[in-house]
Design a protein around this motif. Structure first.
Motif, PDB file in Angstrom:
ATOM      1  N   THR A   1      45.211  33.529  50.206  1.00  0.00           N
ATOM      2  CA  THR A   1      45.584  34.929  50.089  1.00  0.00           C
ATOM      3  C   THR A   1      44.889  35.496  48.870  1.00  0.00           C
ATOM      4  O   THR A   1      44.958  34.925  47.788  1.00  0.00           O
ATOM      5  N   THR A   2      44.205  36.616  49.057  1.00  0.00           N
ATOM      6  CA  THR A   2      43.513  37.273  47.952  1.00  0.00           C
ATOM      7  C   THR A   2      44.196  38.590  47.649  1.00  0.00           C
ATOM      8  O   THR A   2      44.400  39.402  48.543  1.00  0.00           O
ATOM      9  N   GLU A   3      44.548  38.782  46.382  1.00  0.00           N
ATOM     10  CA  GLU A   3      45.114  40.047  45.923  1.00  0.00           C
ATOM     11  C   GLU A   3      43.992  40.846  45.282  1.00  0.00           C
ATOM     12  O   GLU A   3      43.299  40.347  44.394  1.00  0.00           O
ATOM     13  N   LEU A   4      43.814  42.101  45.721  1.00  0.00           N
ATOM     14  CA  LEU A   4      42.784  42.972  45.169  1.00  0.00           C
ATOM     15  C   LEU A   4      43.428  44.041  44.305  1.00  0.00           C
ATOM     16  O   LEU A   4      44.484  44.573  44.645  1.00  0.00           O
ATOM     17  N   TYR A   5      42.773  44.388  43.204  1.00  0.00           N
ATOM     18  CA  TYR A   5      43.278  45.380  42.265  1.00  0.00           C
ATOM     19  C   TYR A   5      42.238  46.473  42.071  1.00  0.00           C
ATOM     20  O   TYR A   5      41.032  46.208  42.114  1.00  0.00           O
ATOM     21  N   SER A   6      42.696  47.688  41.840  1.00  0.00           N
ATOM     22  CA  SER A   6      41.758  48.798  41.648  1.00  0.00           C
ATOM     23  C   SER A   6      41.138  48.781  40.251  1.00  0.00           C
ATOM     24  O   SER A   6      40.042  49.292  40.053  1.00  0.00           O
ATOM     25  N   ASN A   7      41.822  48.194  39.289  1.00  0.00           N
ATOM     26  CA  ASN A   7      41.303  48.082  37.925  1.00  0.00           C
ATOM     27  C   ASN A   7      41.021  46.614  37.615  1.00  0.00           C
ATOM     28  O   ASN A   7      41.650  45.727  38.176  1.00  0.00           O
ATOM     29  N   PRO A   8      40.102  46.356  36.681  1.00  0.00           N
ATOM     30  CA  PRO A   8      39.822  44.962  36.327  1.00  0.00           C
ATOM     31  C   PRO A   8      41.048  44.284  35.727  1.00  0.00           C
ATOM     32  O   PRO A   8      41.754  44.864  34.912  1.00  0.00           O
ATOM     33  N   ILE A   9      41.309  43.051  36.150  1.00  0.00           N
ATOM     34  CA  ILE A   9      42.412  42.274  35.595  1.00  0.00           C
ATOM     35  C   ILE A   9      41.894  41.036  34.866  1.00  0.00           C
ATOM     36  O   ILE A   9      42.649  40.367  34.175  1.00  0.00           O
ATOM     37  N   PHE A  10      40.591  40.728  35.029  1.00  0.00           N
ATOM     38  CA  PHE A  10      39.956  39.600  34.363  1.00  0.00           C
ATOM     39  C   PHE A  10      38.647  40.060  33.724  1.00  0.00           C
ATOM     40  O   PHE A  10      38.056  41.057  34.131  1.00  0.00           O
ATOM     41  N   TYR A  11      38.204  39.311  32.727  1.00  0.00           N
ATOM     42  CA  TYR A  11      36.910  39.576  32.098  1.00  0.00           C
ATOM     43  C   TYR A  11      36.263  38.248  31.754  1.00  0.00           C
ATOM     44  O   TYR A  11      36.907  37.204  31.701  1.00  0.00           O
ATOM     45  N   GLN A  12      34.943  38.285  31.510  1.00  0.00           N
ATOM     46  CA  GLN A  12      34.197  37.097  31.098  1.00  0.00           C
ATOM     47  C   GLN A  12      33.600  37.349  29.725  1.00  0.00           C
ATOM     48  O   GLN A  12      32.965  38.372  29.498  1.00  0.00           O
ATOM     49  N   GLU A  13      33.800  36.405  28.803  1.00  0.00           N
ATOM     50  CA  GLU A  13      33.226  36.565  27.472  1.00  0.00           C
ATOM     51  C   GLU A  13      31.732  36.283  27.475  1.00  0.00           C
ATOM     52  O   GLU A  13      30.987  36.865  26.722  1.00  0.00           O
ATOM     53  N   GLU A  14      31.303  35.374  28.310  1.00  0.00           N
ATOM     54  CA  GLU A  14      29.883  35.059  28.429  1.00  0.00           C
ATOM     55  C   GLU A  14      29.511  35.069  29.907  1.00  0.00           C
ATOM     56  O   GLU A  14      30.372  34.847  30.761  1.00  0.00           O
ATOM     57  N   PRO A  15      28.248  35.348  30.213  1.00  0.00           N
ATOM     58  CA  PRO A  15      27.860  35.372  31.625  1.00  0.00           C
ATOM     59  C   PRO A  15      28.150  34.030  32.299  1.00  0.00           C
ATOM     60  O   PRO A  15      27.907  32.967  31.745  1.00  0.00           O
ATOM     61  N   LYS A  16      28.693  34.109  33.477  1.00  0.00           N
ATOM     62  CA  LYS A  16      29.058  32.947  34.291  1.00  0.00           C
ATOM     63  C   LYS A  16      30.067  32.046  33.599  1.00  0.00           C
ATOM     64  O   LYS A  16      30.168  30.866  33.881  1.00  0.00           O
ATOM     65  N   GLY A  17      30.828  32.613  32.680  1.00  0.00           N
ATOM     66  CA  GLY A  17      31.881  31.856  32.014  1.00  0.00           C
ATOM     67  C   GLY A  17      33.179  31.959  32.794  1.00  0.00           C
ATOM     68  O   GLY A  17      33.241  32.505  33.891  1.00  0.00           O
ATOM     69  N   GLN A  18      34.227  31.427  32.202  1.00  0.00           N
ATOM     70  CA  GLN A  18      35.538  31.444  32.841  1.00  0.00           C
ATOM     71  C   GLN A  18      36.121  32.855  32.793  1.00  0.00           C
ATOM     72  O   GLN A  18      35.972  33.575  31.813  1.00  0.00           O
ATOM     73  N   TRP A  19      36.790  33.253  33.899  1.00  0.00           N
ATOM     74  CA  TRP A  19      37.453  34.554  33.937  1.00  0.00           C
ATOM     75  C   TRP A  19      38.765  34.467  33.176  1.00  0.00           C
ATOM     76  O   TRP A  19      39.604  33.634  33.461  1.00  0.00           O
ATOM     77  N   LEU A  20      38.944  35.352  32.192  1.00  0.00           N
ATOM     78  CA  LEU A  20      40.149  35.387  31.375  1.00  0.00           C
ATOM     79  C   LEU A  20      40.940  36.654  31.691  1.00  0.00           C
ATOM     80  O   LEU A  20      40.364  37.692  32.007  1.00  0.00           O
ATOM     81  N   GLY A  21      42.260  36.551  31.581  1.00  0.00           N
ATOM     82  CA  GLY A  21      43.118  37.700  31.886  1.00  0.00           C
ATOM     83  C   GLY A  21      43.012  38.791  30.836  1.00  0.00           C
ATOM     84  O   GLY A  21      42.887  38.522  29.637  1.00  0.00           O
TER      85      GLY A  21
END
Length: 120
Positions: free
Chosen positions: A83-103
């Motif tokens: 099950t995938t939940e989609l959000y209209s605003n970003p809920i995760f970000y990456q500090e470095e390219p191809k890094g781990q997604w952080l809340g």
């Protein structure tokens, strides 16, 4: 003779128009059963009810962090679906390219870490 022809034509045209209107108002496509490949009839309503009942028994086991995006979370379900939940605003970000997604932390804090902000 000409008058007799006119008196027949007008009622005939009206009768043809009435019959045409009646025949075009009948839903001919709904009168026929919908049959699909292998001779099965269309039971869309029954299938929807089965899916609703089936989905009510499904539990989310855990989040699949490898499938995170900036706008979505994906969960593994107890029936081995996802099950995938989609959000209209970003809920995760990456500090470095191809890094781990952080809340994203949306909490407001009074702590000031920048010297320029302390002067204001």
């Amino acid at each position: 003779m000409v008058k007799a022809g006119k008196s027949i034509t007008k009622p005939l045209i009206i009768w043809i128009m009435v019959v045409t209107l009646v025949l075009t108002s009948i839903p001919w496509t709904e009168a026929k059963p919908k049959v699909f490949a292998h001779g099965k009839e269309n039971h869309e309503e029954e299938e929807k009810e089965k899916k609703k009942k089936k989905n009510n028994n499904v539990e989310r086991l855990h989040e699949i962090k490898e499938k995170r995006t900036s706008h979505s979370k994906t969960y593994q379900n107890s029936d081995l679906t996802e099950t995938t939940e989609l959000y209209s605003n970003p809920i995760f970000y990456q500090e470095e390219p191809k890094g781990q997604w952080l809340g994203v932390n949306n909490n407001v804090s009074e702590d000031i870490h920048d010297e320029a902000e302390k002067e204001i």
